[in-house]
Design a protein around this motif. Structure first.
Motif, PDB file in Angstrom:
ATOM      1  N   TYR A  69     -27.869  16.199  -5.021  1.00 52.67           N
ATOM      2  CA  TYR A  69     -26.974  15.486  -4.118  1.00 52.67           C
ATOM      3  C   TYR A  69     -26.299  14.314  -4.825  1.00 52.67           C
ATOM      4  CZ  TYR A  69     -25.188  12.754  -0.241  1.00 52.67           C
ATOM      5  OH  TYR A  69     -24.357  12.038   0.593  1.00 52.67           O
ATOM      6  N   SER A  70     -27.081  13.522  -5.525  1.00 53.08           N
ATOM      7  CA  SER A  70     -26.517  12.343  -6.192  1.00 53.08           C
ATOM      8  C   SER A  70     -25.504  12.754  -7.259  1.00 53.08           C
ATOM      9  CB  SER A  70     -27.629  11.496  -6.817  1.00 53.08           C
ATOM     10  OG  SER A  70     -28.276  12.178  -7.875  1.00 53.08           O
ATOM     11  N   SER A  71     -25.743  13.885  -7.925  1.00 52.85           N
ATOM     12  CA  SER A  71     -24.844  14.347  -8.985  1.00 52.85           C
ATOM     13  C   SER A  71     -23.474  14.713  -8.441  1.00 52.85           C
ATOM     14  CB  SER A  71     -25.454  15.559  -9.701  1.00 52.85           C
ATOM     15  OG  SER A  71     -26.676  15.218 -10.313  1.00 52.85           O
ATOM     16  N   ILE A  72     -23.454  15.268  -7.239  1.00 51.01           N
ATOM     17  CA  ILE A  72     -22.174  15.615  -6.607  1.00 51.01           C
ATOM     18  C   ILE A  72     -21.535  14.373  -5.998  1.00 51.01           C
ATOM     19  CG2 ILE A  72     -21.089  16.941  -4.742  1.00 51.01           C
ATOM     20  CD1 ILE A  72     -23.322  19.040  -5.154  1.00 51.01           C
ATOM     21  N   PHE A  73     -22.341  13.599  -5.282  1.00 54.57           N
ATOM     22  CA  PHE A  73     -21.800  12.461  -4.543  1.00 54.57           C
ATOM     23  C   PHE A  73     -21.238  11.381  -5.456  1.00 54.57           C
ATOM     24  CE2 PHE A  73     -22.354   8.356  -2.357  1.00 54.57           C
ATOM     25  CZ  PHE A  73     -21.529   8.587  -1.265  1.00 54.57           C
ATOM     26  N   ILE A  74     -21.868  11.137  -6.614  1.00 59.05           N
ATOM     27  CA  ILE A  74     -21.408  10.060  -7.488  1.00 59.05           C
ATOM     28  C   ILE A  74     -19.983  10.308  -7.972  1.00 59.05           C
ATOM     29  CG2 ILE A  74     -22.359  11.107  -9.580  1.00 59.05           C
ATOM     30  CD1 ILE A  74     -22.137   7.347  -8.775  1.00 59.05           C
ATOM     31  N   ASP A 123     -39.867  19.400 -14.431  1.00 63.66           N
ATOM     32  CA  ASP A 123     -38.445  19.538 -14.771  1.00 63.66           C
ATOM     33  C   ASP A 123     -37.761  18.194 -15.005  1.00 63.66           C
ATOM     34  OD1 ASP A 123     -38.608  22.340 -14.435  1.00 63.66           O
ATOM     35  OD2 ASP A 123     -38.286  22.132 -12.279  1.00 63.66           O
ATOM     36  N   PHE A 124     -38.491  17.216 -15.533  1.00 63.28           N
ATOM     37  CA  PHE A 124     -37.898  15.890 -15.717  1.00 63.28           C
ATOM     38  C   PHE A 124     -36.715  15.942 -16.671  1.00 63.28           C
ATOM     39  CE2 PHE A 124     -37.368  11.947 -18.069  1.00 63.28           C
ATOM     40  CZ  PHE A 124     -37.214  11.043 -17.032  1.00 63.28           C
ATOM     41  N   GLU A 125     -36.857  16.636 -17.781  1.00 68.14           N
ATOM     42  CA  GLU A 125     -35.800  16.659 -18.790  1.00 68.14           C
ATOM     43  C   GLU A 125     -34.512  17.251 -18.228  1.00 68.14           C
ATOM     44  OE1 GLU A 125     -35.006  18.170 -23.392  1.00 68.14           O
ATOM     45  OE2 GLU A 125     -36.915  18.588 -22.392  1.00 68.14           O
ATOM     46  N   ILE A 126     -34.628  18.348 -17.473  1.00 64.39           N
ATOM     47  CA  ILE A 126     -33.454  19.011 -16.901  1.00 64.39           C
ATOM     48  C   ILE A 126     -32.783  18.124 -15.866  1.00 64.39           C
ATOM     49  CG2 ILE A 126     -32.688  20.959 -15.493  1.00 64.39           C
ATOM     50  CD1 ILE A 126     -34.956  22.595 -16.773  1.00 64.39           C
ATOM     51  N   LEU A 127     -33.587  17.552 -14.959  1.00 56.96           N
ATOM     52  CA  LEU A 127     -33.031  16.730 -13.886  1.00 56.96           C
ATOM     53  C   LEU A 127     -32.469  15.418 -14.418  1.00 56.96           C
ATOM     54  CD1 LEU A 127     -35.700  17.324 -11.083  1.00 56.96           C
ATOM     55  CD2 LEU A 127     -33.454  18.387 -11.340  1.00 56.96           C
ATOM     56  N   SER A 128     -33.149  14.844 -15.411  1.00 52.06           N
ATOM     57  CA  SER A 128     -32.662  13.605 -16.017  1.00 52.06           C
ATOM     58  C   SER A 128     -31.311  13.839 -16.691  1.00 52.06           C
ATOM     59  CB  SER A 128     -33.671  13.088 -17.041  1.00 52.06           C
ATOM     60  OG  SER A 128     -33.161  11.964 -17.716  1.00 52.06           O
ATOM     61  N   LYS A 129     -31.198  14.931 -17.411  1.00 50.16           N
ATOM     62  CA  LYS A 129     -29.934  15.264 -18.080  1.00 50.16           C
ATOM     63  C   LYS A 129     -28.822  15.450 -17.059  1.00 50.16           C
ATOM     64  CE  LYS A 129     -27.866  18.498 -21.381  1.00 50.16           C
ATOM     65  NZ  LYS A 129     -28.114  19.689 -22.255  1.00 50.16           N
ATOM     66  N   LYS A 130     -29.141  16.104 -15.952  1.00 54.28           N
ATOM     67  CA  LYS A 130     -28.139  16.328 -14.908  1.00 54.28           C
ATOM     68  C   LYS A 130     -27.678  14.999 -14.316  1.00 54.28           C
ATOM     69  CE  LYS A 130     -27.167  19.268 -10.957  1.00 54.28           C
ATOM     70  NZ  LYS A 130     -27.658  20.389 -10.115  1.00 54.28           N
ATOM     71  N   PHE A 131     -28.612  14.080 -14.107  1.00 55.48           N
ATOM     72  CA  PHE A 131     -28.258  12.765 -13.566  1.00 55.48           C
ATOM     73  C   PHE A 131     -27.295  12.034 -14.489  1.00 55.48           C
ATOM     74  CE2 PHE A 131     -28.811   8.196 -13.630  1.00 55.48           C
ATOM     75  CZ  PHE A 131     -28.632   7.857 -12.299  1.00 55.48           C
ATOM     76  N   TRP A 132     -27.623  11.963 -15.781  1.00 54.75           N
ATOM     77  CA  TRP A 132     -26.808  11.188 -16.710  1.00 54.75           C
ATOM     78  C   TRP A 132     -25.454  11.830 -16.967  1.00 54.75           C
ATOM     79  CZ3 TRP A 132     -27.584   6.384 -17.208  1.00 54.75           C
ATOM     80  CH2 TRP A 132     -28.881   5.866 -17.127  1.00 54.75           C
ATOM     81  N   LEU A 133     -25.391  13.162 -16.999  1.00 54.36           N
ATOM     82  CA  LEU A 133     -24.108  13.829 -17.186  1.00 54.36           C
ATOM     83  C   LEU A 133     -23.185  13.599 -15.989  1.00 54.36           C
ATOM     84  CD1 LEU A 133     -25.115  17.234 -18.820  1.00 54.36           C
ATOM     85  CD2 LEU A 133     -23.975  15.280 -19.914  1.00 54.36           C
ATOM     86  N   SER A 134     -23.760  13.582 -14.795  1.00 51.78           N
ATOM     87  CA  SER A 134     -22.954  13.342 -13.602  1.00 51.78           C
ATOM     88  C   SER A 134     -22.536  11.882 -13.495  1.00 51.78           C
ATOM     89  CB  SER A 134     -23.715  13.766 -12.345  1.00 51.78           C
ATOM     90  OG  SER A 134     -24.902  12.995 -12.189  1.00 51.78           O
ATOM     91  N   PHE A 135     -23.358  10.986 -14.031  1.00 47.06           N
ATOM     92  CA  PHE A 135     -23.047   9.561 -13.985  1.00 47.06           C
ATOM     93  C   PHE A 135     -22.056   9.148 -15.075  1.00 47.06           C
ATOM     94  CE2 PHE A 135     -23.988   5.024 -14.734  1.00 47.06           C
ATOM     95  CZ  PHE A 135     -23.837   4.549 -13.434  1.00 47.06           C
ATOM     96  N   LEU A 136     -21.928   9.972 -16.103  1.00 49.68           N
ATOM     97  CA  LEU A 136     -21.112   9.631 -17.270  1.00 49.68           C
ATOM     98  C   LEU A 136     -19.648   9.314 -16.924  1.00 49.68           C
ATOM     99  CD1 LEU A 136     -21.056   9.276 -20.334  1.00 49.68           C
ATOM    100  CD2 LEU A 136     -20.602  11.728 -20.537  1.00 49.68           C
ATOM    101  N   PRO A 137     -18.959  10.106 -16.071  1.00 44.57           N
ATOM    102  CA  PRO A 137     -17.569   9.756 -15.747  1.00 44.57           C
ATOM    103  C   PRO A 137     -17.424   8.358 -15.153  1.00 44.57           C
ATOM    104  CG  PRO A 137     -18.034  12.003 -15.072  1.00 44.57           C
ATOM    105  CD  PRO A 137     -19.351  11.395 -15.464  1.00 44.57           C
ATOM    106  N   THR A 138     -18.361   7.961 -14.299  1.00 38.72           N
ATOM    107  CA  THR A 138     -18.326   6.616 -13.722  1.00 38.72           C
ATOM    108  C   THR A 138     -18.519   5.569 -14.803  1.00 38.72           C
ATOM    109  OG1 THR A 138     -19.192   7.403 -11.600  1.00 38.72           O
ATOM    110  CG2 THR A 138     -19.439   5.061 -12.063  1.00 38.72           C
ATOM    111  N   TYR A 139     -19.410   5.833 -15.736  1.00 36.99           N
ATOM    112  CA  TYR A 139     -19.681   4.881 -16.814  1.00 36.99           C
ATOM    113  C   TYR A 139     -18.460   4.747 -17.732  1.00 36.99           C
ATOM    114  CZ  TYR A 139     -22.272   2.347 -20.384  1.00 36.99           C
ATOM    115  OH  TYR A 139     -22.699   1.378 -21.262  1.00 36.99           O
TER     116      TYR A 139
END
Length: 263
Positions: A69-74, A123-139
């Protein structure tokens, strides 16, 4: 999700995270979303962080859905922020107010990621990567907004440690209740550089720790060098010190995270 209770918890997260990210501090409305004082601004920051943090802890069994959800919403939120920043200005008549909204978005996602790191077991590595990739455009957008400035008449250079940002700490203390700019400038110069280590690790999975360290050390100098060469913003040795402090906090945090999940 396996039962009704998990669905309710997930719904609580969606509502909490969404409303938290929409917590503007503007001079165009009244009530909770208006700007009243530095004290209230900090209270809102704390409330947002704690509520998002608690909602993620509550969803320790739904972390996959939380990150999805956060990956889409961000990214939807980024589009709304850009539209508001350049067109509607609902979050404030001055860019200064609109940057506070961006700060809230960062704080909400910090609460999410810290809680996620503490409770995730699978699945920490997979979910963590998904979080940071989705956050990258904002950063990236924030980086360009803050540092890719045009040449201006307010350009100045301070190469004496303690004369620039550090001197604003005294002003921050003495004018704490009436002026939030020193707080924004001080905290922003530290906090904005914290994610660098996590982003580099995500984008370059084979990168070594010493390479992350070297790149992170160079970035503040490149930023100030850009401002010096193109005469935009202000070149301040204090900025570099606080930028490096933020990067080192993130670098150490990444090591702590590695020990929790990869050792």
């Amino acid at each position: 999700m396996t039962n009704i209770t998990d669905k309710i918890k997930y719904f609580i997260f969606i509502v909490t995270y969404t409303l938290s990210c929409f917590t503007v501090t503007t001079n165009r409305v009244t009530g909770y979303f208006s700007y009243k004082s530095t004290d209230m601004l900090i209270v809102k920051f704390i409330i947002v962080f704690l509520f998002v943090f608690a909602s993620v802890i509550l969803n320790r069994r739904n972390l996959k859905y939380v990150i999805n959800y956060s990956s889409i919403f961000i990214n939807i939120l980024l589009a709304l922020f850009i539209f508001d920043y350049f067109i509607t200005n609902f979050s404030g008549t001055d860019s200064y107010y609109r940057m506070w909204w961006l700060s809230i978005i960062y704080i909400a996602n910090a609460g999410l990621y810290i809680a996620f790191t503490l409770v995730c077991r699978n699945d920490f590595e997979i979910l963590s990567k998904k979080f940071w990739l989705s956050f990258l455009p904002t950063y990236i957008f924030t980086f360009l907004l803050v540092f890719a400035r045009k040449p201006n008449i307010y350009y100045d250079v301070n190469l004496k440690f303690g004369n620039g940002l550090l001197s604003s700490v005294d002003y921050l203390i003495s004018h704490f209740h009436i002026n939030t700019w020193p707080l924004f400038n001080f905290v922003g110069n530290v906090a904005f550089f914290i994610p660098i280590s996590f982003i580099l690790r995500t984008l370059l999975p084979k990168i070594k720790n010493y390479q992350i360290f070297l790149i992170g050390i160079l970035i503040p100098f490149c930023v100030e060098g850009y401002q010096y060469i193109f005469k935009c913003g202000s070149v301040d040795i204090d900025d570099i010190v606080f930028n490096l402090s933020g990067f080192l906090i993130g670098f150490l945090s990444m090591h702590i995270e590695n020990k929790i999940h990869y050792s």
